[in-house]
Design an enzyme around this catalytic site. Structure first.
Site, PDB file in Angstrom:
ATOM      1  N   ARG B  26       0.791  -1.238   0.051  1.00 28.19           N
ATOM      2  CA  ARG B  26      -0.079  -0.072   0.016  1.00 28.19           C
ATOM      3  C   ARG B  26       0.759   1.366   0.125  1.00 28.19           C
ATOM      4  O   ARG B  26       2.157   1.339   0.351  1.00 28.19           O
ATOM      5  CB  ARG B  26      -1.020   0.089   1.256  1.00 28.19           C
ATOM      6  CG  ARG B  26      -0.168  -0.056   2.597  1.00 28.19           C
ATOM      7  CD  ARG B  26      -1.399   0.119   3.518  1.00 28.19           C
ATOM      8  NE  ARG B  26      -2.402  -1.209   3.515  1.00 28.19           N
ATOM      9  CZ  ARG B  26      -2.289  -2.453   4.061  1.00 28.19           C
ATOM     10  NH1 ARG B  26      -1.391  -2.532   5.031  1.00 28.19           N
ATOM     11  NH2 ARG B  26      -3.169  -3.210   3.944  1.00 28.19           N
ATOM     12  N   THR B  27       0.241   2.205  -0.508  1.00 24.35           N
ATOM     13  CA  THR B  27       0.978   3.614  -0.569  1.00 24.35           C
ATOM     14  C   THR B  27       1.214   4.071   0.846  1.00 24.35           C
ATOM     15  O   THR B  27       0.339   4.259   1.784  1.00 24.35           O
ATOM     16  CB  THR B  27       0.217   4.611  -1.287  1.00 24.35           C
ATOM     17  OG1 THR B  27      -0.377   4.022  -2.562  1.00 24.35           O
ATOM     18  CG2 THR B  27       0.949   5.904  -1.290  1.00 24.35           C
ATOM     19  N   LEU B  28       2.203   4.410   1.146  1.00 27.24           N
ATOM     20  CA  LEU B  28       2.540   5.062   2.609  1.00 27.24           C
ATOM     21  C   LEU B  28       3.077   6.267   2.385  1.00 27.24           C
ATOM     22  O   LEU B  28       2.506   7.007   3.259  1.00 27.24           O
ATOM     23  CB  LEU B  28       3.859   4.147   2.927  1.00 27.24           C
ATOM     24  CG  LEU B  28       3.608   2.500   3.208  1.00 27.24           C
ATOM     25  CD1 LEU B  28       4.961   1.802   3.724  1.00 27.24           C
ATOM     26  CD2 LEU B  28       2.586   2.302   4.338  1.00 27.24           C
ATOM     27  N   ASN B 130      -5.114   2.406   0.847  1.00 25.48           N
ATOM     28  CA  ASN B 130      -4.139   2.356  -0.066  1.00 25.48           C
ATOM     29  C   ASN B 130      -4.516   3.662  -1.074  1.00 25.48           C
ATOM     30  O   ASN B 130      -4.769   3.273  -2.360  1.00 25.48           O
ATOM     31  CB  ASN B 130      -4.063   0.919  -0.752  1.00 25.48           C
ATOM     32  CG  ASN B 130      -2.950   0.886  -1.758  1.00 25.48           C
ATOM     33  OD1 ASN B 130      -2.163   1.624  -1.917  1.00 25.48           O
ATOM     34  ND2 ASN B 130      -3.011  -0.193  -2.718  1.00 25.48           N
ATOM     35  N   PRO B 131      -4.189   4.688  -0.450  1.00 25.18           N
ATOM     36  CA  PRO B 131      -4.665   6.019  -1.333  1.00 25.18           C
ATOM     37  C   PRO B 131      -3.888   6.055  -2.613  1.00 25.18           C
ATOM     38  O   PRO B 131      -2.581   5.717  -2.708  1.00 25.18           O
ATOM     39  CB  PRO B 131      -4.785   7.028  -0.704  1.00 25.18           C
ATOM     40  CG  PRO B 131      -3.811   6.656   0.556  1.00 25.18           C
ATOM     41  CD  PRO B 131      -3.891   5.206   0.488  1.00 25.18           C
TER      42      PRO B 131
END
Lengths: 272, 249
Positions: B26-28, B130-131
Site C-alpha cells: 500500500r501507499t505509505l 491504499n490511497p
C-alpha cells in the site's frame, strides 16, 4: 406453428436456420394483454391494458419505473417482466452511483438485450417470455425501444405489443409521421386511442388502462386515474377520434364525470 | 500509526498474508510529487494552470512534468501529489473514455461523470488504506455547461468557480476570491492566473518558473506550451541583507 423435432432445446437449430424455442417465446408476448408506446422529440408515453383475471382479482402491474428518466411496459409472462424490471432498476442505479448522471436509454436497452441473448444460447436456460417497451429520456432526446425475448431490440417512433396489437399498430402507422412535434397531451390521447383499438369495441375505462409518461422536466410517472378519465371523456365528446381542439381544453363538466359509470368510485388499479 | 497498520494487516485476507510478509502493498508516502494546480471558470469555459515540476522530496528533480492532461472531449484534469499515481489515474480514465467511445451512440461522459467516477475510485482506495496520493482538479465544458471540481486522496470532493490544490489553496484562492468574476475574458483570466502563479513561484519552494496553461471550451481543448514568468527580486531588503547585523552568515 407446428410441433417438430427441432423445438425441444433452445440450443438446437432447425435445418432452416431457426431457433424454434426463441420463436415460441415470442408467441408468449403475443398472448399477453396489449401495451403501446409512442414518442415525440421531448416526451415518451406508455399505455397498457390492465385486465384483471376476474372481478375478485386485482390487476397485474404492466408499467414499471426503472429510474426517474426511464420506464417500461411489459407484455407476456409478468413474472419474467418483474425480474427484468428489477435488473433495469439495478443497472440504472449503479450507473447513477458511479457517474452521478442518468444512464443513457440506448445503453440500458443494449444491456437488457444482452441479458436476453444469454438465455438463447444456454441449454439449461429458457428465453424470457416477456417483451418490453422501454420509454426514456436522455441527453439525446426522448426514446422508445422494443426489447424482444430473442435478444433483439429496435427503436421506434411508436409501437404496440401483446394481443390484438395489430389494431393499435394500424392506427399508429397512420399517424406516427407527426409525432415528433406532438404535444404531451396529444401523445397521451393517441396512446389511449391506440389502446382503445385493441379492445375491439369494449368500452375504454380507467379501470382497464394505465398510462405513464416521461419527458423534459417530467420524471417517469404513472398518470393518475382522474386525469385519464378526463382524457377519455374528452375523446368521447369529440367525433370518436382524438381531436386537436379538445386537446388543450379544460376537462369536461363535473356532471359528466359524476354521472359517469361510477368509474371514480371503484378503487383504482395499483399505483406505483 | 504502527498500531493502526498492524490492526489493518490482521484483517487482510488469507491470500494476502504471504504477500504482506514480503512487502507492504500500500501507499505509505509519496515519492515524486507535483505541487499546486489552479483552476478557474471564465466566460467561455474553464482554465487549468500548473507548473511543470516533479519534486523528489526537497530536490527539484524533474522540470518538465505535464501535470495537466485531457480526458475525452469534454474534460481536463490537473494533478498534484504523487506523479506515478497520477499516471495510474490516467490509465483508468483513458480506459473509461475508450469504452465510452466504443459505444459510438451519440452519448459521451462529461466532466461531471468523470469527476464522480474518480471520486468513487479515490474513496474506495482510501477505505482500503491504499490511497492514490493525489489532489486533482477536473474542469470541463459540455453543451455549454461549465464544470470545475476537485477530489483528493481521502475522497473529499466539491465544485466551485475557482479551485486550487496544495499551496494554491492558501496563496492563490484568496486572490481569486477577491478578483474572480463570472465574465472574465480569456486574456483577463490568464492575467489573473499569472498573478496567482507568480505568488506561488515566490512563496512555494517546490515550484519552478515553468508554467503550463490549459483551456477547455465547447469548441475544444488547448494545452499551451510551457513558458516562464518575469520575476522581480530587486527589493531593497534583498540588497545587502547583512547590512543591519554585523557578523551574520
Amino acid at each position: 406453428m407446428f410441433r417438430n423435432q427441432y423445438d425441444t432445446d433452445v440450443t438446437t437449430w432447425s435445418p432452416a436456420g431457426r431457433l424454434f424455442q426463441v420463436e415460441y417465446s415470442m408467441e408468449a408476448v403475443k398472448q399477453g394483454s396489449a401495451a403501446v408506446g409512442l414518442r415525440s422529440k421531448t416526451h415518451a408515453v406508455l399505455a397498457a391494458v390492465n385486465k384483471a383475471a376476474s372481478d375478485l382479482a386485482s390487476h397485474q402491474r404492466k408499467l414499471f419505473r426503472a429510474d426517474h428518466h426511464v420506464g417500461v411496459a411489459i407484455a407476456g409472462l409478468t413474472a419474467d417482466g418483474r425480474v427484468l424490471s428489477r435488473f433495469l432498476r439495478n443497472e440504472c442505479i449503479n450507473h447513477s452511483f458511479v457517474y452521478e448522471s442518468p444512464l443513457p436509454v440506448s445503453r440500458l436497452v443494449v444491456q437488457l438485450a444482452d441479458k436476453a441473448q444469454v438465455c438463447t444460447q444456454r441449454s439449461w436456460k429458457r428465453p424470457f417470455g416477456v417483451g418490453l417497451l422501454v420509454a426514456g429520456l436522455d441527453e439525446t432526446g426522448a426514446h422508445l425501444y422494443y426489447n424482444c425475448p430473442s435478444g433483439n431490440y429496435f427503436e421506434y417512433q411508436a409501437f404496440a405489443i401483446g394481443s390484438r396489437s395489430q389494431a393499435a399498430k394500424t392506427f399508429l402507422e397512420r399517424r406516427f409521421h407527426e409525432y415528433d412535434t406532438y404535444s404531451r397531451e396529444d401523445l397521451i390521447k393517441d396512446a389511449l386511442f391506440a389502446i382503445k383499438e385493441t379492445l375491439q369495441g369494449e368500452k375504454l375505462t380507467t379501470q382497464l388502462c394505465t398510462v405513464a409518461i416521461v419527458g423534459e422536466g417530467e420524471a417517469f410517472h404513472i398518470i393518475d386515474q382522474q386525469t385519464i378519465q378526463d382524457y377519455i371523456d374528452a375523446m368521447e365528446l369529440s367525433t370518436g377520434g382524438p381531436d386537436e381542439e379538445a386537446a388543450a381544453a379544460a376537462p369536461p363538466s363535473a356532471e359528466a364525470q359524476g354521472g359517469g359509470e361510477g368509474a371514480s368510485s371503484e378503487p383504482a388499479p395499483m399505483d406505483i | 500509526m504502527e498500531l493502526q497498520r498492524s490492526m489493518v494487516d490482521g484483517s487482510v485476507s488469507m491470500k494476502d498474508s504471504a504477500k504482506s510478509e514480503i512487502s507492504s502493498e500500500r501507499t505509505l508516502y509519496p515519492y515524486v510529487t507535483g505541487t499546486s494546480i489552479i483552476g478557474i471558470k471564465y466566460k467561455d469555459g474553464v482554465i487549468l494552470a500548473s507548473d511543470t515540476a516533479g519534486s523528489y522530496g526537497s530536490t527539484l528533480r524533474y522540470k518538465s512534468v505535464e501535470r495537466i492532461k485531457q480526458v475525452g472531449d469534454h474534460t481536463l484534469i490537473g494533478a498534484s501529489g504523487e506523479i506515478s499515481d497520477f499516471q495510474e489515474i490516467m490509465r483508468y480514465l483513458d480506459e473509461l473514455i475508450l469504452y465510452d467511445k466504443m459505444w459510438d451512440d451519440g452519448n459521451s461522459l462529461g466532466p461531471k461523470e468523470v469527476h464522480n467516477y474518480l471520486n468513487r475510485i479515490m474513496y474506495n482506495r482510501r477505505n482500503k488504506f491504499n490511497p492514490l496520493w493525489n489532489s486533482l482538479v477536473l474542469g470541463g465544458v459540455k453543451k455549454g455547461q461549465k464544470y470545475l471540481g476537485t477530489v483528493n486522496m481521502i475522497g473529499t470532493h466539491y465544485e466551485d468557480d475557482h479551485l486550487a490544490t496544495g499551496f494554491g489553496n492558501h496563496l492563490a484562492r484568496p486572490i481569486l476570491r477577491s478578483e474572480w468574476r463570472e465574465d472574465l475574458t480569456f486574456e483577463e483570466a490568464v492575467k489573473l492566473i499569472e498573478k496567482c502563479l507568480l505568488v506561488l513561484l515566490y512563496r512555494d519552494r517546490s515550484s519552478i518558473n515553468k508554467f503550463q496553461i490549459a483551456r477547455i471550451t465547447d469548441e475544444g481543448t488547448t494545452i499551451y506550451p510551457p513558458y516562464a514568468l518575469k520575476t522581480f527580486w530587486g527589493f531593497s531588503h534583498f540588497q545587502n541583507p547583512s547590512k543591519g547585523a554585523a557578523g551574520t552568515w
